[in-house]
Motif scaffolding. Structure first.
Motif, PDB file in Angstrom:
ATOM      1  N   TYR A   1      -9.283  -2.981  10.767  1.00  0.00           N
ATOM      2  CA  TYR A   1      -8.076  -3.042  11.587  1.00  0.00           C
ATOM      3  C   TYR A   1      -8.415  -3.835  12.856  1.00  0.00           C
ATOM      4  O   TYR A   1      -9.589  -4.063  13.160  1.00  0.00           O
TER       5      TYR A   1
ATOM      6  N   HIS B   1      -6.516   4.299   6.750  1.00  0.00           N
ATOM      7  CA  HIS B   1      -5.726   4.035   5.532  1.00  0.00           C
ATOM      8  C   HIS B   1      -5.023   5.308   5.034  1.00  0.00           C
ATOM      9  O   HIS B   1      -3.986   5.219   4.388  1.00  0.00           O
TER      10      HIS B   1
ATOM     11  N   HIS C   1      -5.892  -8.490  -2.505  1.00  0.00           N
ATOM     12  CA  HIS C   1      -6.109  -8.919  -1.120  1.00  0.00           C
ATOM     13  C   HIS C   1      -7.382  -9.765  -1.051  1.00  0.00           C
ATOM     14  O   HIS C   1      -8.325  -9.530  -1.811  1.00  0.00           O
TER      15      HIS C   1
ATOM     16  N   TYR D   1      -9.639  -9.544   1.173  1.00  0.00           N
ATOM     17  CA  TYR D   1     -10.818  -8.762   1.578  1.00  0.00           C
ATOM     18  C   TYR D   1     -11.471  -8.033   0.404  1.00  0.00           C
ATOM     19  O   TYR D   1     -12.601  -7.561   0.500  1.00  0.00           O
TER      20      TYR D   1
ATOM     21  N   ALA E   1       2.635  -2.386   3.822  1.00  0.00           N
ATOM     22  CA  ALA E   1       2.401  -1.397   4.875  1.00  0.00           C
ATOM     23  C   ALA E   1       1.826  -2.179   6.050  1.00  0.00           C
ATOM     24  O   ALA E   1       0.994  -3.059   5.849  1.00  0.00           O
TER      25      ALA E   1
ATOM     26  N   MET F   1      -2.598  -7.226   6.086  1.00  0.00           N
ATOM     27  CA  MET F   1      -3.655  -8.061   5.491  1.00  0.00           C
ATOM     28  C   MET F   1      -3.216  -8.689   4.175  1.00  0.00           C
ATOM     29  O   MET F   1      -4.032  -8.901   3.278  1.00  0.00           O
ATOM     30  N   SER F   2      -1.919  -8.946   4.054  1.00  0.00           N
ATOM     31  CA  SER F   2      -1.427  -9.450   2.757  1.00  0.00           C
ATOM     32  C   SER F   2      -0.204 -10.334   2.973  1.00  0.00           C
ATOM     33  O   SER F   2      -0.014 -10.922   4.035  1.00  0.00           O
TER      34      SER F   2
ATOM     35  N   SER G   1       0.832  -1.207   0.000  1.00  0.00           N
ATOM     36  CA  SER G   1       0.000   0.000   0.000  1.00  0.00           C
ATOM     37  C   SER G   1       0.862   1.251   0.000  1.00  0.00           C
ATOM     38  O   SER G   1       1.721   1.423   0.885  1.00  0.00           O
TER      39      SER G   1
HETATM   40  O1  LIG Z   1      -0.432  -5.150   2.805  1.00  0.00           O
HETATM   41  P1  LIG Z   1      -0.561  -3.953   1.957  1.00  0.00           P
HETATM   42  O2  LIG Z   1      -1.074  -4.273   0.586  1.00  0.00           O
HETATM   43  O3  LIG Z   1       0.718  -3.153   1.893  1.00  0.00           O
HETATM   44  O4  LIG Z   1      -1.676  -3.001   2.606  1.00  0.00           O
HETATM   45  C1  LIG Z   1      -1.934  -2.813   3.985  1.00  0.00           C
HETATM   46  O5  LIG Z   1      -2.596  -1.568   4.076  1.00  0.00           O
HETATM   47  C2  LIG Z   1      -4.034  -1.772   3.978  1.00  0.00           C
HETATM   48  C3  LIG Z   1      -4.668  -1.188   5.209  1.00  0.00           C
HETATM   49  O6  LIG Z   1      -4.344   0.138   5.407  1.00  0.00           O
HETATM   50  C4  LIG Z   1      -4.242  -3.276   3.923  1.00  0.00           C
HETATM   51  O7  LIG Z   1      -4.427  -3.700   2.615  1.00  0.00           O
HETATM   52  C5  LIG Z   1      -2.967  -3.800   4.510  1.00  0.00           C
HETATM   53  O8  LIG Z   1      -2.681  -5.131   4.124  1.00  0.00           O
END
Ligand SMILES: O=P(O)(O)O[C@H]1O[C@H](CO)[C@@H](O)[C@H]1O
Length: 305
Positions: free
Chosen positions: A205, A262, A91, A93, A121, A224-225, A38
């Motif tokens: 979150y 976010h 993702h 979600y 992130a 979340m990834s 992100s």
């Molecule tokens: O993991 P990345 O894609 O960096 O993103 C992170 O940031 C987002 C939440 O702010 C969620 O998608 C979380 O997984």
């Protein structure tokens, strides 16, 4: 035989995607793949001789729907090392099954990628981690995977790897150590940590109780990834290096007035753009030097390619 629910693209379907991309970038064999987290899309902007391919032009590719995830594959070089970047990841979600989330990793592997850099992130749990720090990932706790949500669920594709892949060596130790050294050489040692990433499903979150549980499980950064991509990469024999940008501090205090969001995640990524670009470029060059020193001994997970 009883039918199973649809659980992924076939090897042949993934080969079709690769065939399409090879027409777009003929004679290009990427050594390193980068997945931009992100707000971390600018990691792809510093490639030389860039060719950008929007996801919507690529057969079978899902769409990027999250703010801060660009939605294109970027081909190019860093110090002569051929690289493919996912500017925008998928993702669970967003509504995508995990086999779709990881499809680009398998595409990268069939394009020739041997080293994968995953970035994300994440919220930082230890009080020693500050917003803007990076955490080199030495391991992960995959809450989704432990609940049975796994990108490898379904018929195993033997061409990629075995039914039961080991994961204890997936985050390459030598690359973790190289990452720490490179961070030091760039004067980033005060903002660099080594730790464990925790993967949750999102999109909400975490509650305070959930964060306390993750903390007690040894998790340092939470997002979340990443874990799904790393599993797919390990399955097909890639060497993996990953880092989290700490975009917010986990809130563990019931009386805190702070609320994660976010917007702060994207802003924290923007603030560290140049430093993270420099760090990622140095890691890519390091991977190029490993390749020149001899072929990497791919992980012993048995992938047939
Ligand atoms: O993991 P990345 O894609 O960096 O993103 C992170 O940031 C987002 C939440 O702010 C969620 O998608 C979380 O997984």
């Amino acid at each position: 035989m009883e039918s199973r629910e649809h659980l992924g693209y076939s090897y042949e379907q993934i080969l079709q995607v690769v065939k399409f991309l090879k027409l777009v970038v003929p004679n290009f064999k990427p050594l390193v793949g980068v997945i931009c987290g992100s707000g971390l899309g600018p990691l792809a902007d510093s490639l030389s001789d860039k060719i950008e391919v929007p996801y919507e032009d690529i057969p079978l590719f899902p769409a990027s729907t999250v703010v801060g995830h660009g939605g294109k594959l970027v081909f190019g070089t860093v110090g002569g090392v051929p690289v493919i970047c996912m500017k925008g990841r998928f993702h669970a979600y967003e509504g995508y099954p995990l086999w779709k989330v990881v499809m680009p990793v398998r595409v990268m592997r069939l394009m020739g990628v041997e080293y994968l850099i995953v970035t994300n992130a994440a919220g930082g749990i230890p009080s020693s981690m500050n917003v803007g720090d990076i955490m080199i990932i030495k391991d992960h706790v995959n809450m989704m995977g432990m609940g049975g949500q796994n990108p490898l669920r379904g018929p195993n594709i033997e061409e990629f790897g075995p039914r039961f892949p080991a994961m204890n060596k997936t985050y390459d130790r030598a690359l973790v150590k190289a990452g720490l050294k490179i961070a030091e050489s760039l004067g980033m040692e005060d903002m660099t940590h080594e730790g464990v990433y925790g993967c949750v499903g999102g999109p909400n979150y975490e509650t305070i109780a959930e964060l306390l549980m993750l903390q007690s499980c040894g998790v340092d950064s939470v997002g979340m990834s990443t874990a799904h991509e790393v599993i797919a990469a390990g399955h097909c024999g890639m060497k993996v290096f990953g880092f989290s940008l700490i975009t917010n501090k986990a809130i563990l205090d019931y009386d805190s007035s702070e609320v994660p969001n976010h917007e702060e995640v994207i802003a924290a990524a923007k603030a560290k753009e140049a430093k993270l670009q420099g760090f990622t470029e140095a890691m890519i060059k390091h991977m190029g030097s490993l390749k020149n020193a001899g072929p990497p001994s791919m992980c012993s997970c048995g992938g047939r390619r």
